[in-house]
Enzyme design. Structure first.
Site, PDB file in Angstrom:
ATOM      1  N   ASP A 189      -6.253   5.258  -4.772  1.00 39.63           N
ATOM      2  CA  ASP A 189      -6.309   4.141  -3.834  1.00 39.63           C
ATOM      3  C   ASP A 189      -5.210   3.182  -4.276  1.00 39.63           C
ATOM      4  O   ASP A 189      -5.336   2.503  -5.290  1.00 39.63           O
ATOM      5  CB  ASP A 189      -7.681   3.458  -3.877  1.00 39.63           C
ATOM      6  N   THR A 231      -7.878  -4.750   0.030  1.00 41.28           N
ATOM      7  CA  THR A 231      -6.691  -5.307   0.700  1.00 41.28           C
ATOM      8  C   THR A 231      -6.891  -6.786   1.041  1.00 41.28           C
ATOM      9  O   THR A 231      -5.959  -7.580   0.933  1.00 41.28           O
ATOM     10  CB  THR A 231      -6.371  -4.524   1.993  1.00 41.28           C
ATOM     11  N   ILE A 290      -3.978   0.390  -3.088  1.00 40.82           N
ATOM     12  CA  ILE A 290      -4.536  -0.967  -3.184  1.00 40.82           C
ATOM     13  C   ILE A 290      -5.965  -0.886  -2.671  1.00 40.82           C
ATOM     14  O   ILE A 290      -6.194  -0.604  -1.489  1.00 40.82           O
ATOM     15  CB  ILE A 290      -3.776  -2.006  -2.323  1.00 40.82           C
ATOM     16  N   ASP A 291      -6.905  -1.118  -3.557  1.00 38.24           N
ATOM     17  CA  ASP A 291      -8.292  -1.226  -3.141  1.00 38.24           C
ATOM     18  C   ASP A 291      -8.589  -2.724  -3.076  1.00 38.24           C
ATOM     19  O   ASP A 291      -8.272  -3.467  -4.014  1.00 38.24           O
ATOM     20  CB  ASP A 291      -9.186  -0.537  -4.175  1.00 38.24           C
ATOM     21  N   ASP A 316       0.823  -1.215   0.000  1.00 36.49           N
ATOM     22  CA  ASP A 316       0.000   0.000   0.000  1.00 36.49           C
ATOM     23  C   ASP A 316       0.858   1.267   0.000  1.00 36.49           C
ATOM     24  O   ASP A 316       0.694   2.153  -0.845  1.00 36.49           O
ATOM     25  CB  ASP A 316      -0.825   0.027   1.296  1.00 36.49           C
ATOM     26  N   ASP A 324     -12.284   5.362  -3.487  1.00 30.35           N
ATOM     27  CA  ASP A 324     -12.898   4.044  -3.649  1.00 30.35           C
ATOM     28  C   ASP A 324     -13.868   3.999  -4.822  1.00 30.35           C
ATOM     29  O   ASP A 324     -14.402   2.925  -5.130  1.00 30.35           O
ATOM     30  CB  ASP A 324     -13.649   3.647  -2.366  1.00 30.35           C
ATOM     31  N   GLU A 383      -5.250   7.630  -0.260  1.00 30.84           N
ATOM     32  CA  GLU A 383      -5.783   6.984   0.947  1.00 30.84           C
ATOM     33  C   GLU A 383      -4.783   6.996   2.110  1.00 30.84           C
ATOM     34  O   GLU A 383      -5.173   7.177   3.261  1.00 30.84           O
ATOM     35  CB  GLU A 383      -6.165   5.531   0.634  1.00 30.84           C
TER      36      GLU A 383
HETATM   37  N1  LIG Z   1     -18.467   0.356   6.483  1.00 32.06           N
HETATM   38  C1  LIG Z   1     -18.005   0.429   5.238  1.00 32.06           C
HETATM   39  N2  LIG Z   1     -18.879   0.553   4.208  1.00 32.06           N
HETATM   40  C2  LIG Z   1     -18.425   0.611   2.949  1.00 32.06           C
HETATM   41  N3  LIG Z   1     -17.112   0.527   2.607  1.00 32.06           N
HETATM   42  C3  LIG Z   1     -16.205   0.411   3.583  1.00 32.06           C
HETATM   43  C4  LIG Z   1     -16.604   0.331   4.943  1.00 32.06           C
HETATM   44  N4  LIG Z   1     -15.505   0.213   5.700  1.00 32.06           N
HETATM   45  C5  LIG Z   1     -14.448   0.207   4.855  1.00 32.06           C
HETATM   46  N5  LIG Z   1     -14.865   0.324   3.584  1.00 32.06           N
HETATM   47  C6  LIG Z   1     -14.041   0.405   2.360  1.00 32.06           C
HETATM   48  O1  LIG Z   1     -14.448  -0.485   1.368  1.00 32.06           O
HETATM   49  C7  LIG Z   1     -13.363  -0.676   0.485  1.00 32.06           C
HETATM   50  C8  LIG Z   1     -13.319  -2.082   0.010  1.00 32.06           C
HETATM   51  O2  LIG Z   1     -14.525  -2.329  -0.570  1.00 32.06           O
HETATM   52  P1  LIG Z   1     -14.901  -3.732  -1.173  1.00 32.06           P
HETATM   53  O3  LIG Z   1     -15.614  -4.461  -0.078  1.00 32.06           O
HETATM   54  O4  LIG Z   1     -15.791  -3.348  -2.301  1.00 32.06           O
HETATM   55  O5  LIG Z   1     -13.637  -4.395  -1.597  1.00 32.06           O
HETATM   56  C9  LIG Z   1     -12.123  -0.337   1.235  1.00 32.06           C
HETATM   57  O6  LIG Z   1     -11.497   0.739   0.613  1.00 32.06           O
HETATM   58  C10 LIG Z   1     -12.621   0.011   2.606  1.00 32.06           C
HETATM   59  O7  LIG Z   1     -11.941   1.082   3.117  1.00 32.06           O
HETATM   60  P2  LIG Z   1     -10.754   0.879   4.165  1.00 32.06           P
HETATM   61  O8  LIG Z   1      -9.984  -0.327   3.712  1.00 32.06           O
HETATM   62  O9  LIG Z   1     -10.009   2.129   4.071  1.00 32.06           O
HETATM   63  O10 LIG Z   1     -11.381   0.669   5.472  1.00 32.06           O
HETATM   64 MG   LIG Z   2     -10.305   1.182  -1.096  1.00 38.79          MG
HETATM   65 MG   LIG Z   3      -6.830   0.991  -0.208  1.00 39.86          MG
HETATM   66 MG   LIG Z   4      -7.583   0.700   3.316  1.00 37.58          MG
END
Ligand SMILES: Nc1ncnc2c1ncn2[C@@H]1O[C@H](COP(=O)(O)O)[C@@H](O)[C@H]1OP(=O)(O)O
Ligand SMILES: [Mg+2]
Ligand SMILES: [Mg+2]
Ligand SMILES: [Mg+2]
Length: 398
Positions: A188, A193, A190-191, A109, A338, A132
């Protein structure tokens, strides 16, 4: 299809088998396709075509061409994707998985954010970035071990070694507040993770926002099959869209612009024939609400669950017809990084995206989509029907 099941157990129908390759990963394949950093240096980065085109950022001219931005964003995403793939190959082991050790994805990341910001700074030194990550966890004695890993990683791809201070500064170029005026990038690194750690879907996501609207978007999807119908075939897709110029896919580390083909959202006109996708993580979307929406829409196919903005990629090229992201908590604000790249790629592929109330996503406010709740994407033929079902199911909750 969750990450807890072996890939072979995740599918029970022909459709699911076809889909397993998207939502489930194949560690052997993704490892084999990871490239070695040792043979890669960003001095080899060759910004292809268009890079010398002048670019209007005064958007009111309607003449914006964004040729250089498109090319630089692609190179940055390709470079960061290689960094992530190399980390996966080197640092994600059965042991880290068993111990649920997240340190490999953390290193990737930070490394990916530093590399993208380095490339953006070189070509667009005046453009701020809404990224991010920040360098807080890399500072001081507490951050030393992680910092050294990130510095080593980044220096494998730079022409000249960078000091750790310089790398932290690059990471912190992502602290811009965003907003309605002027140009900024959103990243982002890495989206997805969790998808990354499982060897499944993740994406490197970069977009340019000018005067509050997304104008350029690039998604690097290292584990996405190039063709859904060839599950054992090659993986690694890059999607790119520029406002008014359509959406395209090409091989992530492949033939450059000559390799690009236009992509289009599906034409499915009856929701009973639709396939929908959603997050693997129940914390990020309500699987219960999506099951109820599917029932209202007479959808019989099981949902396809996958991590990251690869869900936007799936809808943009017609692999899926609908993406449902249904708020679990009213308080959660989606982050612009995101959704920005996925948003323009869907629009330019002929699909539509709004929040659960049918409002366009508003990227002009700051780092979050604070005026929106959840996200719905679908092909244009069924979009209104889908929003009606979402509204009926959520009954004004958000
Ligand atoms: N409560 C939440 N509702 C929706 N998306 C969220 C929530 N918490 C974290 N995320 C974010 O959803 C993204 C991943 O989505 P997906 O499920 O589609 O792969 C991540 O970037 C994550 O952010 P982060 O990792 O910064 O917490
Ligand atoms: Mg993300
Ligand atoms: Mg990310
Ligand atoms: Mg993250």
């Amino acid at each position: 299809m969750t990450g807890n099941l072996p890939a072979a157990m995740r599918c029970c129908t022909a459709t699911f088998q076809r889909w397993a390759v998207l939502s489930g990963g194949n560690r052997a394949v993704s490892r084999a396709s990871g490239s070695s950093l040792a043979c890669f240096s960003w001095k080899h980065i060759n910004i292809d075509t268009d890079s010398n085109q002048s670019t209007f950022r005064t958007y009111s001219t309607q003449l914006a061409y964004f040729g250089k931005e498109r090319a630089v964003a692609i190179e940055a995403v390709e470079c960061a994707s290689r960094v992530c793939q190399a980390v996966f190959k080197r640092l994600v082991t059965e042991e880290t998985l068993t111990k649920k050790d997240k340190s490999p994805v953390t290193v990737a990341d930070f490394g990916a954010q530093a590399v993208v910001n380095l490339i953006l700074e070189k070509h667009f030194p005046d453009d701020p970035v809404v990224g991010e990550e920040d360098s807080k966890d890399l500072q001081g004695e507490e951050g030393r071990v992680l910092r050294e890993k990130v510095v080593d990683l980044v220096n494998t791809v730079t022409e000249q070694p960078l000091s750790s201070d310089e790398i932290l500064r690059l990471i912190d170029r992502g602290q811009y507040a965003g907003g309605p005026k002027g140009s900024h990038w959103t990243l982002d690194p890495i989206d997805g993770t969790k998808g990354f750690l499982r060897g499944e879907q993740f994406a490197v996501c970069l977009a340019l926002i000018v005067d509050g609207k997304v104008r350029v978007g690039v998604l690097g999807c290292p584990n996405l099959p190039y063709e859904l119908d060839k599950p054992d075939g090659e993986r690694g897709v890059l999607m790119v869209a520029v406002e008014g110029q359509g959406a395209f896919q090409r091989r992530l580390h492949g033939g450059g612009r000559a390799d690009e083909v236009p992509i289009h959202a599906s034409k499915v006109a009856d929701t009973k024939d639709a396939t929908f996708c959603e997050s693997v993580e129940a914390a990020h979307t309500s699987h219960g609400d999506s099951a109820n929406i599917a029932k209202l829409l007479n959808i019989t196919r099981p949902s396809v669950r996958m991590d990251s903005q690869c869900k936007y990629a799936a809808v943009a090229r017609g692999d899926a017809d609908i993406y449902l992201r249904l708020p679990q908590k009213a308080a959660y604000e989606e982050k612009i990084w995101d959704h920005a790249a996925g948003n323009i790629i869907i629009h330019e592929s002929g699909g539509r995206v709004t929040d659960v109330n049918g409002k366009p996503l508003d990227f002009s406010i700051g780092r979050t989509l604070s005026a929106n709740k959840g996200v719905i994407a679908a092909n244009a033929n069924i979009f209104d029907t889908v929003i009606d079902a979402v509204q009926t199911t959520l009954a004004g909750k958000f």
